[in-house]
Design an enzyme around this catalytic site. Structure first.
Site, PDB file in Angstrom:
ATOM      1  CB  CYS A 112      -0.973   0.135   1.238  1.00  0.00           C
ATOM      2  SG  CYS A 112      -2.003   1.344   1.327  1.00  0.00           S
ATOM      3  CB  CYS A 213      -6.969  -1.326   6.439  1.00  0.00           C
ATOM      4  SG  CYS A 213      -6.435  -1.170   5.020  1.00  0.00           S
TER       5      CYS A 213
END
Length: 398
Positions: A112, A213
């Site tokens: 990410c 997440c």
């Protein structure tokens, strides 16, 4: 110089803050606004999987976006939301699933940072005329200590060792480091929360976000099996000595070093030693079979002062970290015909392909981050390695 090391007044310096909706990035925005910088807040819409939108401790979903917006209203700074959901799925979620079914233990937070936050978002910040992109990571950067690298910055571990996020940032390139700023590097988490309270931010007592997440309740197998249905195909559970001990319902349910929930009972403590994705075998053995002395790396990001080939050829003494929860330990970076590898002086148990190996100059808060790479393969103690290789070369039962 201002506090971000720019030779101009804060009001003449535009900074984009990557705002996740959590307390850390919110305090970064507050600190920079307080110091007089021209601050813009940007939040990325990365995913939406139903319950996680309002789940406590989630990140970059509906509730977090609303929290970031409210913080920006309190601070009196502009706030923008960018929809990166398709990009996030393409560069983070899908590779995560692919890595898992290949028998690896992936770290999506690194991907990410590499492909979304420090690539796409950084490019957007530049398009907005920003001089820097600031984040709420606990890591430090400062101008390079070497005169010949004037204008470049180097990464260092933060003051708060318990919040050290350098392991997840090993892949940050030199160009990105020079543009990024990390205002929380000299603060502890309690100090950050105290500042949030002082600033009257709605997120002052908000729970910290989870590492991954997009995984509901931490069940990796749920999202992997949804994206890759074939990942749930069963196979054998095999002992290092060749004994078939039982069967399993998919290697995605196992990780290297796992002891509980293996699904076999032999009267001896057994650990997952290797995941043979090709033959769908879960290979187990005694704890000593997990001991790893050497790890080979791929996708190496080198931040040292000399060329990596020269450093590795002569042997580069450093400290290595192969888990986010471990302290850096003595190591040496070397190379051979098979590529760059790291010798772990004291060894490490349960090292898995796909994990990161971050390199440092030492163990304290002044330790410089030399970069690192993803673990491509590892080598165990000679006896265990020989047994594993013999098993891998033998055909699995039909």
């Amino acid at each position: 110089m201002n506090s971000l090391d720019f030779d101009r007044k804060p009001e003449d310096t535009r900074v984009v803050v990557a705002m996740s909706g959590g307390v850390d990035s919110s305090v970064v925005a507050g600190l920079l606004k307080r110091e007089g910088y021209d601050v813009l807040g940007i939040t990325l819409q990365l995913y939406d999987h139903g319950a996680a939108v309002h789940r406590a401790g989630s990140c970059c979903a509906g509730q977090d976006i609303d929290d970031a917006r409210r913080v920006c209203e309190t601070l009196g700074i502009p706030h923008y939301v960018l929809d990166y959901e398709a990009r996030f799925r393409e560069t983070v979620i899908n590779p995560f699933a692919e890595s898992y079914i290949a028998g690896e233990t992936p770290i999506p937070c690194v991907a990410c940072n590499q492909t979304v936050k420090f690539a796409d978002l950084l490019a957007t910040a530049k398009e907005l005329g920003a001089d820097a992109l600031a984040t709420g990571h606990y890591i430090r950067s400062r101008p390079s200590p070497k005169p010949r690298y004037q204008g470049q910055r180097a990464l260092y571990r933060p003051t708060d060792a318990e919040r050290d996020q350098s392991y997840f940032l090993f892949a940050t390139t030199q160009e990105q480091i020079d543009y990024l700023r990390f205002p929380l590097g000299n603060l502890s988490k309690p100090e950050t929360r105290a500042l949030a309270e002082e600033m009257g931010l709605v997120v002052a007592k908000k729970a910290d976000s989870q590492d991954i997440c997009f995984v509901p309740q931490g069940k990796y197998s749920d999202i992997v099996s949804k994206l890759k249905p074939n990942a749930a195909l069963g196979g054998e559970i095999v002992h290092l000595d060749g004994r078939v001990l039982g069967t399993h319902e998919g290697i995605l349910h196992y990780t290297i070093g796992q002891r509980r929930g293996i699904g076999v009972a032999t009267g001896e403590p057994l650990y997952v030693v290797y995941l043979d994705a090709r033959s769908r075998r879960v290979i187990v053995g005694p704890k000593e079979a997990l001991e790893t002395r050497r790890v080979y790396l791929r996708d190496v990001n080198w931040l040292g002062d000399e060329e990596i080939d020269a450093a590795a050829s002569r042997g580069f003494a450093c400290f290595a970290k192969v888990r986010s929860t471990r302290q850096p330990a003595p190591a040496e970076m070397k190379c051979d015909a098979d590529g760059i590898y790291v010798e772990l002086v004291d060894g490490e148990a349960g090292v898995a392909p796909g994990q990161a190996c971050a390199l440092y100059s030492g163990t304290g808060e002044d330790a410089r981050v030399y970069g690192g790479g993803f673990i491509r393969k590892s080598e165990r103690e000679p006896a265990a390695e020989a047994a594993l290789q013999a098993l891998l070369q033998a055909p699995a039962a039909a």
